[in-house]
Design a protein around this motif. Structure first.
Motif, PDB file in Angstrom:
ATOM      1  N   MET A  94     -33.725   4.180 -14.851  1.00 25.89           N
ATOM      2  CA  MET A  94     -32.949   4.092 -13.616  1.00 25.89           C
ATOM      3  C   MET A  94     -33.486   5.046 -12.559  1.00 25.89           C
ATOM      4  O   MET A  94     -33.561   6.258 -12.764  1.00 25.89           O
ATOM      5  CB  MET A  94     -31.479   4.404 -13.906  1.00 25.89           C
ATOM      6  N   SER A 106     -23.272   3.564 -12.567  1.00 21.00           N
ATOM      7  CA  SER A 106     -24.318   2.775 -13.224  1.00 21.00           C
ATOM      8  C   SER A 106     -24.581   3.257 -14.648  1.00 21.00           C
ATOM      9  O   SER A 106     -24.716   2.455 -15.575  1.00 21.00           O
ATOM     10  CB  SER A 106     -25.608   2.828 -12.399  1.00 21.00           C
ATOM     11  N   TYR A 110     -24.208   0.840 -18.027  1.00 18.08           N
ATOM     12  CA  TYR A 110     -25.297   0.469 -18.931  1.00 18.08           C
ATOM     13  C   TYR A 110     -25.141   1.114 -20.303  1.00 18.08           C
ATOM     14  O   TYR A 110     -25.656   0.585 -21.294  1.00 18.08           O
ATOM     15  CB  TYR A 110     -26.643   0.809 -18.294  1.00 18.08           C
ATOM     16  N   VAL A 181     -34.254  -0.439 -13.207  1.00 19.75           N
ATOM     17  CA  VAL A 181     -33.115  -0.781 -12.366  1.00 19.75           C
ATOM     18  C   VAL A 181     -32.855   0.333 -11.359  1.00 19.75           C
ATOM     19  O   VAL A 181     -33.121   1.515 -11.626  1.00 19.75           O
ATOM     20  CB  VAL A 181     -31.860  -1.043 -13.233  1.00 19.75           C
ATOM     21  N   LYS A 246     -36.282  -3.714  -9.259  1.00 25.23           N
ATOM     22  CA  LYS A 246     -34.934  -3.158  -9.081  1.00 25.23           C
ATOM     23  C   LYS A 246     -33.987  -3.663 -10.165  1.00 25.23           C
ATOM     24  O   LYS A 246     -32.910  -3.093 -10.360  1.00 25.23           O
ATOM     25  CB  LYS A 246     -34.381  -3.511  -7.701  1.00 25.23           C
ATOM     26  N   ALA A 247     -34.386  -4.718 -10.896  1.00 28.44           N
ATOM     27  CA  ALA A 247     -33.600  -5.237 -12.016  1.00 28.44           C
ATOM     28  C   ALA A 247     -34.498  -6.150 -12.838  1.00 28.44           C
ATOM     29  O   ALA A 247     -34.428  -7.371 -12.730  1.00 28.44           O
ATOM     30  CB  ALA A 247     -32.362  -5.981 -11.528  1.00 28.44           C
TER      31      ALA A 247
END
Length: 350
Positions: A94, A106, A110, A181, A246-247
């Motif tokens: 991240m 976040s 996760y 991410v 980003k993902a």
């Protein structure tokens, strides 16, 4: 006299009551109106029974199909089995930047996903993360995790602010799968689990939720110019050639390739422009595989209110990045496709 017409008509010959045209009409109909009312109610009851029968039939079909599938060795609830210790999970990598409130949301999310084996936060701020922030996030990971083996949590602290930091190699990883991410992007756990299962079928590919496109805008002699297309370009053309980091899932080997094997001129470009590290990674993987990425259909939630993409000249910078990188490569390694991965269990028709 005129005011009586607004409400009712006085009838002196009928016991001094009020005369109502609607009541007179109903009295004329008499028993026929009553019969019609009974018929109407019976018709409603019949419709209700019909819909109940249809609903019961559908439930029966679902139950029957689930039993048939299990008898043939199929299991429609199998994603959790993908995270057994023998198969491993994924490391959430991240990237964050001065948004501790978003970071807390976040990390907690996760940590609750069954496939999360570790969470690494890429920290590139001048001030090191505070002890209180570290303690809070570690406790949150322990509290939110539903796995027997709790995820590892760690800050990867960098001395300088550089977007290349998000792709530095990580020592002592227990997984091959990296889920890259941003701190303001939330992917629901079921969608993340499905994307991980998809990545396992093609571990050399990038598998992600944010597709982007390139196409040839003009070509003069040996010089070609390319256009970077955002989401609306993907929607309009039905094709894509990149998934943004980003993902996205990718193999951990690409962290080493990005840092130690990719041309240093590209990393220098990212450092100077403070942009386009995600395009650089897409080009790197495409150049290594000569294959397209895989776009996974799934809803993601952006919990931040601003970012680089919201800047006015963002699109023009992305066009320039793409063309500058292509010139450094000497060709365009990106491969377009119109295939996407869809979890059929969440689709009505497929």
């Amino acid at each position: 006299m005129t005011t009586l017409n607004l409400i009712a008509i006085r009838d002196g010959e009928n016991n001094g009551g009020f005369y109502s045209p609607a009541k007179e009409k109903a009295s004329i109909r008499g028993p026929y109106q009553h019969r019609f009312h009974i018929f109407w109610r019976l018709r409603r009851i019949a419709k209700l029974k019909f819909f109940l029968l249809v609903f019961c039939a559908l439930c029966g079909v679902v139950l029957f199909s689930s039993r048939i599938s299990s008898s043939f060795g199929w299991n429609v609830h199998s994603p959790s089995s993908a995270f057994s210790p023998s198969r491993g999970g994924y490391t959430v990598l991240m990237n964050t930047w001065k948004r501790n409130s978003l970071l807390k949301q976040s990390v907690a999310h996760y940590a609750s996903c069954r496939g999360t084996d570790a969470i690494h936060v890429v920290w590139s701020e001048s001030d090191r993360p505070s002890d209180s922030l570290k303690t809070y996030l570690r406790k949150k990971v322990m509290a939110k995790s539903r796995a027997a083996l709790k995820p590892n949590f760690k800050f990867d602290v960098n001395e300088e602010d550089n977007l290349n930091n998000r792709f530095k190699p990580i020592k002592d990883l227990r997984t091959d799968a990296i889920f890259s991410v941003d701190d303001d992007v939330i992917v629901p756990c079921d969608a993340l689990d499905f994307a991980f299962t998809t990545w396992q079928t093609a571990p050399s590919s990038m598998v992600g939720f944010v597709p982007r496109m390139h196409w040839l805008s003009e070509k003069k002699d040996t010089h070609a110019s390319y256009y970077y297309g955002g989401w609306w370009s993907v929607w309009w053309t039905g094709s894509y050639s990149m998934v943004l980091s980003k993902a996205a899932f990718f193999h951990r080997k690409y962290l080493d390739m990005y840092t130690n094997q990719m041309p240093a001129s590209i990393r220098d470009y990212v450092t100077r422009e403070r942009n386009c590290e995600d395009i650089a990674m897409s080009l790197l993987v495409a150049n290594a595989t000569a294959a397209p990425p895989i776009w996974v259909k799934g809803k993601i939630h952006e919990i931040g209110s601003y970012g680089i993409s919201s800047l006015q000249d963002h699109s023009s910078k992305r066009h320039k990045c793409l063309n500058d990188f292509v010139s450094l490569y000497g060709n365009i390694p990106l491969v377009s496709t119109n295939v996407k991965a869809v979890d059929a269990r969440n689709e009505w028709f497929w």
